[in-house]
Design a protein around this motif. Structure first.
Motif, PDB file in Angstrom:
ATOM      1  N   ASP A 151      47.094 141.852  46.998  1.00 39.22           N
ATOM      2  CA  ASP A 151      47.346 141.075  48.212  1.00 39.22           C
ATOM      3  C   ASP A 151      46.527 139.775  48.142  1.00 39.22           C
ATOM      4  OD1 ASP A 151      48.226 140.350  50.723  1.00 39.22           O
ATOM      5  OD2 ASP A 151      46.581 141.392  51.752  1.00 39.22           O
ATOM      6  N   PRO A 152      47.166 138.601  48.037  1.00 37.79           N
ATOM      7  CA  PRO A 152      48.621 138.382  48.038  1.00 37.79           C
ATOM      8  C   PRO A 152      49.238 138.749  46.687  1.00 37.79           C
ATOM      9  CG  PRO A 152      47.505 136.300  47.748  1.00 37.79           C
ATOM     10  CD  PRO A 152      46.420 137.322  48.001  1.00 37.79           C
ATOM     11  N   LEU A 172      43.026 125.232  52.903  1.00 35.18           N
ATOM     12  CA  LEU A 172      43.711 125.932  53.993  1.00 35.18           C
ATOM     13  C   LEU A 172      43.586 127.448  53.885  1.00 35.18           C
ATOM     14  CD1 LEU A 172      46.943 123.779  54.353  1.00 35.18           C
ATOM     15  CD2 LEU A 172      45.004 123.895  55.926  1.00 35.18           C
ATOM     16  N   GLY A 173      43.214 127.946  52.695  1.00 38.87           N
ATOM     17  CA  GLY A 173      42.909 129.357  52.566  1.00 38.87           C
ATOM     18  C   GLY A 173      44.041 130.205  52.027  1.00 38.87           C
ATOM     19  N   PRO A 174      43.861 131.542  52.040  1.00 38.51           N
ATOM     20  CA  PRO A 174      44.844 132.468  51.443  1.00 38.51           C
ATOM     21  C   PRO A 174      46.213 132.430  52.107  1.00 38.51           C
ATOM     22  CG  PRO A 174      42.731 133.558  51.802  1.00 38.51           C
ATOM     23  CD  PRO A 174      42.649 132.244  52.510  1.00 38.51           C
ATOM     24  N   ALA A 175      46.300 131.951  53.335  1.00 36.14           N
ATOM     25  CA  ALA A 175      47.604 131.920  54.004  1.00 36.14           C
ATOM     26  C   ALA A 175      48.604 131.039  53.261  1.00 36.14           C
ATOM     27  CB  ALA A 175      47.443 131.423  55.447  1.00 36.14           C
ATOM     28  N   MET A 176      48.140 130.082  52.462  1.00 36.63           N
ATOM     29  CA  MET A 176      49.008 129.167  51.717  1.00 36.63           C
ATOM     30  C   MET A 176      49.181 129.618  50.272  1.00 36.63           C
ATOM     31  SD  MET A 176      49.690 127.117  54.149  1.00 36.63           S
ATOM     32  CE  MET A 176      50.583 125.871  53.235  1.00 36.63           C
ATOM     33  N   TRP A 177      49.163 130.931  50.033  1.00 32.27           N
ATOM     34  CA  TRP A 177      49.173 131.426  48.656  1.00 32.27           C
ATOM     35  C   TRP A 177      50.455 131.057  47.906  1.00 32.27           C
ATOM     36  CZ3 TRP A 177      53.079 134.790  47.353  1.00 32.27           C
ATOM     37  CH2 TRP A 177      53.742 135.435  48.402  1.00 32.27           C
TER      38      TRP A 177
END
Length: 673
Positions: free
Chosen positions: A42-43, A241-246
């Motif tokens: 994850d992700p 922006l962090g892991p949300a933009m994987w």
């Protein structure tokens, strides 16, 4: 950078590394596909997948072309470590799902080390060394050292990580760390966050190094730096922006090595400013138009409840209305950002307008050429004007093979614009076509004005030359002809006075000779007056004067002429004196040509005054059925005289050969009210 052919061992090492990386990536993908759903990473796709897919191959290719370029080997090693990270991450979860926690723990240690070192190499050191393979200055070693220390601390801290609480663990079983230090439990999270912040600062500093290189580099290096700078800027934004933009981070990471490859090898062939400009404008249009569309649609839905079709139509109309103005505004913003004030076509057009207002056409042309050169940022620009004064104006140096752009004013070619090679600028001139499209009408207007000024000057010179020539002829006729005749007559009078008393017969002969001389003087004066203005115009008027001229020049039976027709349509009274003289002389010259060259049987002279403007138009036509003009018509003195007489009054005179045969001379004169 070394331009020599690559050495064989270096090429071999680079491609072996790429092959190993490809195998590791393939192993990682195949293993991850078979991992149970509860043990999936994850992700599912981290940016290291983008690294594993493109960095090893592009790094190997760049290293085989430039074996001494340090950036190429950094990409190779970073890509290999990224592929190892993908493989051992998949193996870690695979072995953990099988219950083999010892192997999973070993894979975790390898994965952690590869992940940290690959990130240091590709996110910090590669931007610092791009695109030349050297640091911007020795002071940037601090960033390299800080990144290396933070990465080493990150690896050590990760290897000593205490086992997390199973309650908050995202996978079924905690992967045990045999090297854990339980005393780090209160400090581990804070220490890990601090190290991440330090690495983020190093990544941003690496991006700043590219920005500083761009500001202080020469034009060629600017074009090199623009490629890695643009892709790294987007990557850093996604990274922060962090892991949300994987997902976008993974896809964008795969693009980075190609930009570095272009910067090192092919930067002259690709317009990075075109990519930036179109990307910015397209993204802005999509965002703004979408906002307008949905905003208007929502407002319309609230205002007209139940009529969704009306809301959709209103939203589409508003979005369409905003499209073109918004596109222009965004294009101006990106032009200003990429090229500065001198690259904004609208500002250049405004400068051209001001320059044209301040000076006469010739001086304005020099200013216009300078503005165009600055706007295009080329080594030189020149304008070559057909029949202009000056004919050629240059700013800078256009070189031996300039680009030629035709200048057209209302469909009429007036010259050409010569554009030299690109000069110093931020990027390659991808916006040149927009600048040329904006500025060419202004340049064509000024070129046309220069031509008109040159035509006016030549007309003045011809008028002055004709006036002085006419004065010289009159002086010669008066001095050599009339003056000597009057002098001889004065001597005859004196001799007659002396002879009157002694010899009346001799005096009578002298007076008789004096009478003949007076007749000759009267004839000379009539010739002079006739040369200034045909007296028939004052005695008979234009219509009757043309008839009389035709009968005098071409009497019936002259040289085979059988029929001569003169027709006058419209009222010819009140015409300007200059127009009357021009019409009379053109008809006279045309009839003389008929008599000398045409061998015609029928001649028709038509003078018509009709409506063509505020004051009408006077048209004169002399047509015959003779042999017609020669195939290669050369303008002689008579034909040039007819055309110049018409042009002096704003008219025209053309000689044509109709399909029915013969010659037609047609002159047109505009008349003011």
């Amino acid at each position: 950078m070394d331009e020599n052919p690559p050495a064989f061992p270096a090429r071999t090492v680079a491609w072996v590394m790429a092959a190993v990386a490809l195998v590791l990536t393939l192993v990682g993908v195949l293993v991850q596909i078979r991992i149970p759903a509860e043990w999936q990473p994850d992700p599912p796709l981290a940016p290291d997948f983008g690294v594993a897919l493109t960095f090893p191959l592009t790094g190997a290719f760049l290293a085989s072309q430039r074996p001494r370029l340090s950036t190429a080997w950094l990409i190779c090693v970073g890509g290999l470590l990224g592929s190892a990270n993908v493989a051992f991450t998949a193996l870690m979860f695979h072995w953990a799902s099988q219950g083999d926690m010892g192997a999973a723990s070993t894979a975790r240690a390898i994965q952690l080390t590869c992940w940290a070192v690959s990130g240091l190499l590709l996110a910090v050191i590669v931007p610092l060394y791009s695109p030349t393979g050297t640091l911007p200055s020795r002071g940037w070693r601090v960033v390299v050292a800080a990144g290396a220390v933070a990465t080493l601390a990150e690896v050590v801290l990760g290897l000593l990580r205490p086992d997390p609480d199973p309650a908050g663990y995202p996978w079924p079983t905690v992967i045990h760390n045999p090297l854990q230090v339980r005393g780090l439990v209160p400090y581990y999270g804070t220490a890990w966050d601090v190290l991440q912040y330090v690495i983020q600062v190093c990544v941003v500093a690496a991006l700043a190094s590219l920005v500083l290189r761009l500001r202080h580099a020469d034009p060629v290096t600017r074009r090199q730096i623009a490629w890695p700078l643009s892709v790294f800027a987007v990557y850093v934004a996604l990274y922060l922006l962090g892991p949300a933009m994987w997902l976008p981070a993974t896809l964008w990471t795969a693009v980075i090595p190609f930009a570095i490859l272009f910067a090192a090898l092919r930067y002259r062939l690709y317009g990075i400013d075109t990519v930036i400009s179109r990307t910015f404008v397209t993204a802005g249009l999509l965002g703004m138009i979408s906002a307008v569309y949905f905003g208007v649609g929502a407002v319309s839905s609230l205002a007209v409840s139940g009529y969704h079709q009306v809301a959709g139509l209103a939203a589409a109309l508003f979005a369409g209305g905003f499209f073109q103005p918004l596109r222009r505004a965004l294009q101006r913003v990106v032009d200003r950002a990429l090229y500065g004030r001198v690259g904004d076509p609208a500002l250049l057009a405004e400068r051209l307008t001001q320059e044209v207002r301040r000076a006469d056409p010739a001086d304005a042309l020099a200013s216009v050429v300078t503005v165009v050169r600055e706007g295009l940022a080329v080594a030189g620009v020149a304008v070559e004007i057909t029949d202009g004064r000056p004919r050629y104006v240059e700013s800078g140096h256009v070189g031996p093979s300039p680009r030629e752009v035709p200048l057209v004013w209302h469909g009429e070619p007036v010259g050409r614009l010569l554009v030299g090679p690109p000069g110093a600028r931020r990027f390659a001139a991808a916006h040149d076509e927009r600048v040329l499209a904006t500025l060419l009408p202004y340049v064509a207007d000024v070129a046309h004005a220069v031509r008109m000024a040159a035509d006016l000057q030549r007309s003045r010179e011809r008028i002055l030359a004709a006036r002085e020539e006419e004065r010289r002829r009159l002086r010669r006729d008066l001095h050599d002809g009339l003056g000597q005749t009057l002098g001889a007559m004065a001597m005859t009078i004196n001799m007659a006075r002396i002879s009157l008393a002694k010899s009346p017969a001799a005096a009578d002969d002298l007076l008789r000779d004096l009478r003949v001389g007076i007749d000759a003087v009267a004839g000379d004066i009539r010739e002079l007056v006739y040369g200034l203005r045909p007296p028939a115009l004052d005695d008979l008027g234009l219509a009757e004067a043309v008839r009389a001229l035709t009968e005098e020049t071409l009497p019936a039976g002259t040289d085979g002429v059988e029929d001569v027709t003169v027709r006058v349509d419209g009222e010819l009274a009140g015409l300007p004196a200059a127009v009357e003289v021009a019409v009379y002389r053109i008809v006279q010259e045309a009839l003389n040509n008929v008599r000398r060259h045409a061998r015609a049987a029928r001649v028709k002279v038509l003078v018509t005054r009709g409506p063509a403007g505020d004051g009408g138009e006077l048209r004169v036509t002399v047509a015959d059925d003779g042999v017609g003009p020669p195939a290669l018509l050369r303008a002689g003195v008579g034909m040039s005289s007819m055309r110049e007489r018409a042009a002096e009054l704003g008219g025209s005179c053309v000689v044509t050969a109709p399909e029915t045969g013969g010659t037609v001379v047609e002159a047109r004169f505009p008349l003011t009210a």
